[in-house]
Scaffold this active site. Sequence first.
Site, PDB file in Angstrom:
ATOM      1  N   GLY A 124     -19.968 -30.704   7.380  1.00 16.25           N
ATOM      2  CA  GLY A 124     -19.931 -30.639   8.839  1.00 16.25           C
ATOM      3  C   GLY A 124     -19.859 -32.031   9.435  1.00 16.25           C
ATOM      4  N   GLY A 125     -20.999 -32.557   9.844  1.00 21.45           N
ATOM      5  CA  GLY A 125     -21.071 -33.840  10.560  1.00 21.45           C
ATOM      6  C   GLY A 125     -20.270 -34.957   9.903  1.00 21.45           C
ATOM      7  CG  ASN A 170     -17.389 -26.208  10.290  1.00 20.98           C
ATOM      8  OD1 ASN A 170     -16.641 -26.108  11.262  1.00 20.98           O
ATOM      9  ND2 ASN A 170     -18.547 -25.562  10.203  1.00 20.98           N
ATOM     10  CD1 TRP A 171     -13.444 -31.443  11.264  1.00 20.73           C
ATOM     11  CD2 TRP A 171     -11.910 -31.475  12.898  1.00 20.73           C
ATOM     12  NE1 TRP A 171     -12.346 -32.120  10.795  1.00 20.73           N
ATOM     13  CE2 TRP A 171     -11.384 -32.159  11.776  1.00 20.73           C
ATOM     14  CE3 TRP A 171     -11.117 -31.372  14.037  1.00 20.73           C
ATOM     15  CZ2 TRP A 171     -10.106 -32.736  11.767  1.00 20.73           C
ATOM     16  CZ3 TRP A 171      -9.851 -31.937  14.036  1.00 20.73           C
ATOM     17  CH2 TRP A 171      -9.361 -32.619  12.910  1.00 20.73           C
ATOM     18  CE  LYS A 172     -21.439 -27.837  11.702  1.00 19.74           C
ATOM     19  NZ  LYS A 172     -22.847 -27.593  11.522  1.00 19.74           N
ATOM     20  CD  GLU A 180     -23.582 -24.426  12.988  1.00 20.99           C
ATOM     21  OE1 GLU A 180     -22.407 -24.481  13.376  1.00 20.99           O
ATOM     22  OE2 GLU A 180     -24.142 -25.361  12.377  1.00 20.99           O
ATOM     23  CD  GLU A 216     -22.301 -24.246   5.064  1.00 24.71           C
ATOM     24  OE1 GLU A 216     -21.853 -25.380   5.017  1.00 24.71           O
ATOM     25  OE2 GLU A 216     -22.272 -23.528   6.077  1.00 24.71           O
ATOM     26  N   GLY A 220     -26.948 -29.816   9.189  1.00 26.31           N
ATOM     27  CA  GLY A 220     -27.101 -30.709  10.344  1.00 26.31           C
ATOM     28  C   GLY A 220     -28.455 -31.376  10.440  1.00 26.31           C
ATOM     29  CG  HIS A 223     -21.067 -21.692   9.665  1.00 27.63           C
ATOM     30  ND1 HIS A 223     -22.182 -22.083  10.371  1.00 27.63           N
ATOM     31  CD2 HIS A 223     -20.642 -22.784   8.976  1.00 27.63           C
ATOM     32  CE1 HIS A 223     -22.428 -23.368  10.125  1.00 27.63           C
ATOM     33  NE2 HIS A 223     -21.508 -23.818   9.274  1.00 27.63           N
ATOM     34  CB  SER A 253     -27.297 -32.808   5.195  1.00 26.83           C
ATOM     35  OG  SER A 253     -27.791 -32.312   6.425  1.00 26.83           O
TER      36      SER A 253
HETATM   37  C1  PEP Z   1     -21.583 -26.944   8.144  1.00 27.08           C
HETATM   38  O1  PEP Z   1     -21.237 -27.003   9.308  1.00 27.08           O
HETATM   39  O2  PEP Z   1     -21.182 -26.002   7.467  1.00 27.08           O
HETATM   40  C2  PEP Z   1     -22.438 -27.997   7.592  1.00 27.08           C
HETATM   41  C3  PEP Z   1     -22.786 -27.925   6.355  1.00 27.08           C
HETATM   42  O3  PEP Z   1     -22.831 -29.012   8.445  1.00 27.08           O
HETATM   43  P1  PEP Z   1     -23.507 -30.417   8.025  1.00 27.08           P
HETATM   44  O4  PEP Z   1     -22.697 -31.000   6.904  1.00 27.08           O
HETATM   45  O5  PEP Z   1     -23.451 -31.240   9.266  1.00 27.08           O
HETATM   46  O6  PEP Z   1     -24.904 -30.129   7.576  1.00 27.08           O
END
Ligand code: PEP
Length: 257
Positions: A234-235, A9-11, A97, A167, A173, A95, A213
């Site tokens: 994500g990251g 997930n590039w957000k 966010e 999640e 993050g 999600h 993470s």
């Molecule tokens: C996400 O965006 O769904 C996520 C899990 O981010 P990260 O891996 O950066 O925690």
Amino acid sequence: MRKKIVAGNWKMNTDKLKGSLLTHTVMEETNPGNFEVIFFPPFPFLSDIALISCQKQGFSLGAQNISEFDNGAFTGEVSAEMIASIPCKYVLVGHSERRMYFNENADVLNKKLLKAYQHGLIPLFCCGEPISERENDNYLDFVSIQIKESLFDLTADQLKNTVIAYEPIWAIGTGKTANPSQAQEMHALIRNVLEEKFDQNLVESIPILYGGSVNSSNASELFSQPDVDGGLVGGASLKAEEFIKIIASMETVLRNK
Ligand code: PEP
């Protein structure tokens, strides 16, 4: 065996050129024969990444969001029909966010889920508790309610075309990952809750990903848990080298099964 998935997930990150390069690099360096790698780029690059990701087996495309509406005067919104026409296979729904910053409540999420199914998209439905619920020891109930309010009204056919991602919000993050037994506990709970409503064989076939993470150091242990069917990353999915190693972790886990 359930489908295994590593999703990135590039957000709201990267640009068209860097995103294309990232996709090319990941695809050149990995061979997901018996699992699926999904890219979730921002809307403006979906068509570019579609052209790249369709060139090798095992890679798919997803959108980070869809509108709860069909079409019309909704400036800035993107419909499920538009996303399906790119074509995209998946869409993120729920999600944290989106729940937090865009006030997406259960009612909105249910509408989005239905739009996804209506247009042949597979929703990757996200759930997870805030740190306060974990500290109060209410985290299992919290996630059970999210599952019940969003998934219990689905038909068996709709659930069959669904992927779930657990999640925990405190892990997204933050660099704080749920440890493998915390992830396994919740994934097993999600399956048990679904079995209150749906046939056991159907529930057994639903992939449940862990997100929060995930990186190249913790992916193997997380992916080795019996109810963890991969990761929503994500990251670390924005760094080619890291994402390649995470995908390689899935290859190794599956080889050793
Ligand atoms: C996400 O965006 O769904 C996520 C899990 O981010 P990260 O891996 O950066 O925690």
